[in-house]
Design an enzyme around this catalytic site. Structure first.
Site, PDB file in Angstrom:
ATOM      1  N   CYS A   1       0.798  -1.217   0.027  1.00 34.90           N
ATOM      2  CA  CYS A   1       0.127  -0.119   0.012  1.00 34.90           C
ATOM      3  C   CYS A   1       0.821   1.246   0.178  1.00 34.90           C
ATOM      4  O   CYS A   1       1.989   1.182   0.612  1.00 34.90           O
ATOM      5  CB  CYS A   1      -0.762  -0.002   1.125  1.00 34.90           C
TER       6      CYS A   1
ATOM      7  N   GLU B   1       8.393 -15.519 -10.866  1.00 39.89           N
ATOM      8  CA  GLU B   1       7.570 -14.468 -10.226  1.00 39.89           C
ATOM      9  C   GLU B   1       7.325 -13.503 -11.763  1.00 39.89           C
ATOM     10  O   GLU B   1       5.901 -13.016 -11.374  1.00 39.89           O
ATOM     11  CB  GLU B   1       8.440 -13.347  -9.595  1.00 39.89           C
TER      12      GLU B   1
ATOM     13  N   GLU C   1      17.725 -18.317  -7.152  1.00 37.30           N
ATOM     14  CA  GLU C   1      17.408 -16.894  -7.600  1.00 37.30           C
ATOM     15  C   GLU C   1      17.016 -17.020  -8.979  1.00 37.30           C
ATOM     16  O   GLU C   1      15.960 -16.139  -9.409  1.00 37.30           O
ATOM     17  CB  GLU C   1      18.595 -16.005  -7.152  1.00 37.30           C
TER      18      GLU C   1
ATOM     19  N   TRP D   1      -3.203  -2.644  -1.314  1.00 29.22           N
ATOM     20  CA  TRP D   1      -2.912  -4.163  -1.693  1.00 29.22           C
ATOM     21  C   TRP D   1      -3.715  -4.927  -0.600  1.00 29.22           C
ATOM     22  O   TRP D   1      -3.396  -4.767   0.389  1.00 29.22           O
ATOM     23  CB  TRP D   1      -1.132  -4.248  -1.798  1.00 29.22           C
TER      24      TRP D   1
ATOM     25  N   ARG E   1       4.870  -0.675  -6.470  1.00 29.72           N
ATOM     26  CA  ARG E   1       4.924  -1.302  -5.355  1.00 29.72           C
ATOM     27  C   ARG E   1       3.975  -2.377  -5.160  1.00 29.72           C
ATOM     28  O   ARG E   1       4.029  -3.163  -4.315  1.00 29.72           O
ATOM     29  CB  ARG E   1       4.935  -0.318  -3.981  1.00 29.72           C
TER      30      ARG E   1
ATOM     31  N   HIS F   1      17.136 -37.681  -6.453  1.00 29.11           N
ATOM     32  CA  HIS F   1      16.444 -38.698  -5.294  1.00 29.11           C
ATOM     33  C   HIS F   1      14.795 -38.193  -5.323  1.00 29.11           C
ATOM     34  O   HIS F   1      14.313 -38.200  -4.080  1.00 29.11           O
ATOM     35  CB  HIS F   1      17.039 -37.795  -4.045  1.00 29.11           C
TER      36      HIS F   1
ATOM     37  N   LYS G   1      13.238 -15.774 -10.424  1.00 25.07           N
ATOM     38  CA  LYS G   1      13.076 -14.527 -11.282  1.00 25.07           C
ATOM     39  C   LYS G   1      12.180 -15.017 -12.441  1.00 25.07           C
ATOM     40  O   LYS G   1      11.087 -14.350 -12.692  1.00 25.07           O
ATOM     41  CB  LYS G   1      14.145 -14.225 -12.015  1.00 25.07           C
TER      42      LYS G   1
ATOM     43  N   LYS H   1       6.267  -4.858  -4.430  1.00 26.45           N
ATOM     44  CA  LYS H   1       7.834  -4.369  -4.277  1.00 26.45           C
ATOM     45  C   LYS H   1       8.072  -4.504  -2.617  1.00 26.45           C
ATOM     46  O   LYS H   1       9.265  -4.865  -2.538  1.00 26.45           O
ATOM     47  CB  LYS H   1       8.036  -3.143  -4.848  1.00 26.45           C
TER      48      LYS H   1
ATOM     49  N   ASN I   1      -1.795   2.404   6.150  1.00 20.47           N
ATOM     50  CA  ASN I   1      -1.022   1.223   5.508  1.00 20.47           C
ATOM     51  C   ASN I   1      -0.534   0.576   6.823  1.00 20.47           C
ATOM     52  O   ASN I   1      -0.334   1.130   7.907  1.00 20.47           O
ATOM     53  CB  ASN I   1       0.545   1.700   5.077  1.00 20.47           C
ATOM     54  N   GLY I   2      -0.667  -0.907   6.930  1.00 25.90           N
ATOM     55  CA  GLY I   2      -0.186  -1.546   8.077  1.00 25.90           C
ATOM     56  C   GLY I   2      -1.458  -2.488   8.252  1.00 25.90           C
ATOM     57  O   GLY I   2      -2.391  -2.808   7.657  1.00 25.90           O
TER      58      GLY I   2
HETATM   59  C1  F6R Z   1      11.727 -10.899  -5.691  1.00 25.91           C
HETATM   60  C2  F6R Z   1      11.943  -9.983  -4.657  1.00 25.91           C
HETATM   61  C3  F6R Z   1      11.439 -10.403  -3.286  1.00 25.91           C
HETATM   62  C4  F6R Z   1      12.172  -9.738  -2.349  1.00 25.91           C
HETATM   63  C5  F6R Z   1      11.497 -10.218  -0.990  1.00 25.91           C
HETATM   64  C6  F6R Z   1      12.301  -9.180   0.154  1.00 25.91           C
HETATM   65  O1  F6R Z   1      12.290 -10.482  -7.036  1.00 25.91           O
HETATM   66  O2  F6R Z   1      11.949  -8.708  -4.902  1.00 25.91           O
HETATM   67  O3  F6R Z   1      11.825 -11.686  -3.322  1.00 25.91           O
HETATM   68  O4  F6R Z   1      13.527 -10.020  -2.253  1.00 25.91           O
HETATM   69  O5  F6R Z   1      10.318  -9.533  -0.687  1.00 25.91           O
HETATM   70  O6  F6R Z   1      12.165  -7.950  -0.004  1.00 25.91           O
HETATM   71  P1  F6R Z   1      13.271  -6.973   0.585  1.00 25.91           P
HETATM   72  O7  F6R Z   1      14.919  -7.205   0.084  1.00 25.91           O
HETATM   73  O8  F6R Z   1      12.878  -5.516   0.174  1.00 25.91           O
HETATM   74  O9  F6R Z   1      13.392  -7.320   2.060  1.00 25.91           O
END
Ligand code: F6R
Length: 593
Positions: free
Chosen positions: A2, A477, A470, A71, A27, A493, A474, A588, A97-98
Site C-alpha cells: 500500500c 515471479e 534466484e 494491496w 510497489r 532423489h 526470477k 515491491k 498502511n499496516g
Molecule cells: C523478488 C523480490 C522479493 C524480495 C523480498 C524481500 O524479486 O524482490 O523476493 O527480495 O520480498 O524484500 P526486501 O529485500 O525488500 O526485504
C-alpha cells in the site's frame, strides 16, 4: 504494498496525489482512491490507476487531500474496501498502511453500534477518531486516543472535513515521511512519491503523531508531548525514477548492474567509506553470523553466508525471516545478526529484528534505503548503493547485496588468503557488460523454450545452486512458469520424476570442482527428455553449451551468472505477452507478515 500520499497547501493537490500514487504503483496495488477536502469528494477505483484518473474530474482541485493505493489483505479488492475510508458521519476521512491487529475487538466493543461498509481493519481507525470526538475530545486528542487503543502497525493520513487547512498523520512500524515545501506540507509512505515536489523531509518515528499545515509541522509523542526534529535533504534524484530510453524498468535495472558494482568497488574498497571500526569489532567478536532475509535477499544471504565461511572462516547461516520470526534456531554463544533487505521495510525481517534486539544481540542491516525502518532500528546500516529499484522483480539489488557481502567478508579474511577483490570485481563488472550486450542472443536462444511450457528447472551445485534458486525465482515471479532451483545432485532423489519430453532444464556451471558432476546430472535429465540450456564459464565450456560466460574469480561467479538468468526471465516474460515490471499478486515492499 500500500502507498500513501497527502498534501496541504497552495498547490495542485489533485495532481500531487495522482502523480504520487503513480510513482508508488510499482510497489503493487489492486485499488486506489483519493479524497479532496474542498470538493468533499471521494474518488475510488478498483484496478489500474488510470481508472481512478478517469473518475476524477479534470477541474477537481483543493488545498487539502489524501490518496492511497491498496494491496488487499483484510477483505477483497472492492470499492468498499478501497481507501480513503470515512467515519460514521462522514466528517473524518482516513488512509492507512499496516495491520490493526485488534480491529475485531474494537469493532465489537467501542464501535459496536457503528455501521461498517467494508471488511478492512483500517475502517475501524477512522470510526474510532469520531468516537472519541463524540466523547468530547478535541481532534488531536481523539486521534491520540485512537493511536493508543490500536495494536499493530500503521501509517495514517487523516482529514477532518471541518478544518480544511490541517492534515493529521501518525506512524508505527509502517513507513511515513513528512515533506516540506515552503507553502505546502506533504506526507508520503515513500519519498519517491513526492520527489518532484520537494527534497526536504522530516523523519517520523514509531509512536508519533503529526499535525501539518501549509507552513508548519508539529510532531507529538503518544502522550501528546511535542517532539523536536530537524529536517534532512534526501540524496535521491527524481531522474533515477525515469525509465529513460528503456521500455521497462527491469531491463534498465539489469543494465545498471555493472555501474552499481563499480560504485561499490569505489565506495567500499577504494575509499573504504562504510565499514566503521566499531562494526568490524562487532563481527570480529562473533562466533556465528546469522543472516536474516526473504526472497531474493535471502538468496543473496545464502551466498553471503558461504563467503563468510570461505573467505573469513566465520560460521554463517542464512535464515528465512518468515520462519525465524516464530522459531529461532539454537543460537551460538556470540551471535551477530545481519539483515538483508532491498527496501528495508519488509515486515517479516523486521519482526526478527525486534526479537533479536530484545535478546540483546548486535544487528547490522544491508539495505538500498538507508532511511528505512530496518536501517534505523539496527545497530549498524550499510548501503547497497544500487539506486532506486522500481521493477517488482529484484535484479540490481541482488547483485549489489552479493557484491557488498564479498567486500565485507574479505575484510575478515586472513592476510595470506586475501585476493585483490577490487580488481576481481572490476573484471566481474566488465563481464556483466559483455553479457548485457549479448541480450539479443539470449532473447533468440530462449525464444521457444518457455513460451508454452508450464514448468522449468534451474540446476547447479555449490554457488551455482545458490544462483539457481534466484534464477528460478526470477523466472516464476514474472513469467509465471513454475520454475524450481535445484541442487543438481539432488534431482535423482525424487524430483527427476517430473522431467518429461521437452521440460526445460537450465544448468549453471561455473565451479570447476563440481562441473563434471553437474554435467553428469545434465545427461541424466537429457536421457529422460529434458531440453537443456547451459550457462557455463568459458574455461569449463564445451562446443555444445548454449551460453558461455566470461571467466571471473570462482567465488564471484554468482554476481555474473545471475545476469543471463535475469535476461532469460525478462525475455521469456515478454515472449509470453506479460508485463515484466508489474507481475500479478506481487508487491515491491512487503510490509505485512
Ligand atoms: C523478488 C523480490 C522479493 C524480495 C523480498 C524481500 O524479486 O524482490 O523476493 O527480495 O520480498 O524484500 P526486501 O529485500 O525488500 O526485504
Amino acid at each position: 504494498m500500500c502507498g500513501i500520499v497527502g498534501v496541504v497547501g497552495n498547490v495542485d493537490t489533485k495532481n500531487i496525489l495522482i502523480n504520487g500514487l503513480c510513482r508508488l504503483e510499482y510497489r503493487g496495488y489492486d485499488s486506489a482512491g483519493i479524497f479532496l477536502a474542498e470538493d468533499n469528494q471521494l474518488y475510488k477505483a478498483v484496478g489500474p490507476l488510470k481508472k481512478l484518473q478517469e473518475e476524477v474530474p479534470a477541474d477537481a482541485a483543493g488545498t487539502l487531500g489524501i490518496g492511497h493505493t491498496r494491496w488487499a489483505t483484510h477483505g477483497k479488492a472492492t470499492l468498499e474496501n478501497t481507501h480513503p475510508h470515512t467515519s460514521q458521519s462522514g466528517r473524518f476521512v482516513l488512509v492507512h498502511n499496516g495491520v490493526i491487529e485488534n480491529y475485531r475487538q474494537l469493532k465489537e466493543t467501542l464501535l459496536a453500534d457503528d455501521i461498517f461498509y467494508g471488511q478492512t481493519d483500517s475502517e475501524v481507525a477512522v470510526h474510532l477518531v469520531e468516537y472519541f470526538v463524540n466523547q468530547g475530545f478535541t481532534v488531536p486528542a481523539a486521534f491520540l486516543q485512537t493511536l493508543n487503543k490500536i495494536e499493530g502497525s500503521y501509517a495514517f493520513g487523516l482529514i477532518d472535513t471541518q478544518t480544511p487547512d490541517t492534515l493529521y498523520a501518525a506512524k508505527n512500524k509502517s513507513p511515513l515521511l513528512v515533506g516540506l515545501g515552503g507553502d505546502f506540507s506533504l506526507i508520503a509512505s515513500d519519498a519517491l512519491a513526492v520527489l518532484d515536489q520537494t527534497k526536504n523531509f522530516l523523519e517520523i518515528k514509531d509512536g508519533e503523531m503529526v499535525i501539518l499545515q501549509k507552513d508548519s509541522v508539529e510532531i507529538f509523542d503518544l502522550a501528546g508531548q511535542p517532539v523536536a526534529r530537524q529536517p534532512f535533504v534526501t540524496q535521491l534524484d527524481a531522474n533515477d525514477l525515469d525509465k529513460g530510453a528503456y521500455p521497462y524498468y527491469m531491463i534498465k535495472e539489469i543494465a545498471e548492474q555493472p555501474s552499481v558494482v563499480r560504485k561499490i568497488i569505489q565506495q567500499y574498497l577504494i575509499e573504504e567509506n562504510y565499514v566503521a571500526p566499531a562494526l568490524k569489532e562487532v563481527i570480529h567478536e562473533a562466533d556465528h553470523l546469522y543472516f536474516v532475509a526473504c526472497g531474493t535477499s535471502w538468496h543473496a544471504s545464502r551466498v553471503g553466508a558461504k563467503y563468510f565461511e570461505e573467505m573469513a572462516h566465520i560460521p554463517a547461516t542464512a535464515l528465512l525471516a518468515s520462519e525465524a520470526g516464530y522459531r529461532m534456531p539454537l543460537l551460538s554463544a556470540r551471535p551477530v545478526f545481519i539483515f538483508l533487505s532491498q527496501s528495508g521495510e519488509t515486515a517479516d525481517s523486521r519482526q526478527v529484528l525486534v526479537r533479536v534486539k530484545e535478546l540483546g544481540y548486535p544487528t547490522i542491516t544491508l539495505t538500498n534505503v538507508l532511511g528505512s525502518t530496518l536501517a534505523r532500528e539496527s545497530d549498524f546500516a550499510l548501503p547497497l548503493l544500487a539506486g532506486p529499484e522500481i521493477a517488482v522483480a529484484s535484479t540490481k539489488a541482488y547483485t549489489a547485496q552479493v557484491t557488498v557481502l564479498a567486500c565485507l567478508a574479505q575484510q575478515f579474511a586472513r592476510q595470506n588468503e586475501k585476493f585483490d577483490l577490487a580488481h576481481e570485481l572490476s573484471l566481474v563488472a566488465t563481464a556483466m557488460d559483455t553479457v548485457i550486450t549479448e541480450q539479443e542472443t539470449l532473447n533468440l536462444l530462449v525464444a521457444d523454450y518457455l513460451t508454452e511450457q508450464r514448468n522449468a528447472f534451474y540446476i547447479g551445485r555449490y554457488l551455482d545452486y545458490e544462483v539457481s534458486l534466484e534464477a528460478a525465482l526470477k523466472l516464476k515471479e514474472i513469467s509465471y512458469v513454475q520454475a524450481e532451483g535445484f541442487a543438481a545432485g539432488e534431482l535423482k532423489h525424487g524430483t527427476i520424476a517430473l522431467i518429461e519430453e521437452g521440460t526445460p532444464v537450465f544448468a549453471v556451471i561455473t565451479d570447476p570442482v563440481t562441473a563434471s558432476h553437474t554435467r553428469g546430472n545434465m545427461e541424466e535429465v537429457k536421457s529422460r527428455g529434458a531440453r537443456l540450456f547451459s550457462l557455463v564459464s568459458e574455461s569449463l565450456a564445451n562446443d555444445d553449451d548454449t551460453f558461455v560466460l566470461p571467466n571471473v574469480h570462482p567465488l564471484l561467479t554468482p554476481i555474473l551468472s545471475i545476469v543471463p538468468a535475469q535476461l532469460i526471465a525478462y525475455y521469456a516474460t515478454l515472449q509470453r505477452g506479460l508485463d515484466v515490471d508489474k507481475p500479478r499478486n506481487l508487491a515491491k515492499s512487503v510490509t505485512v507478515e
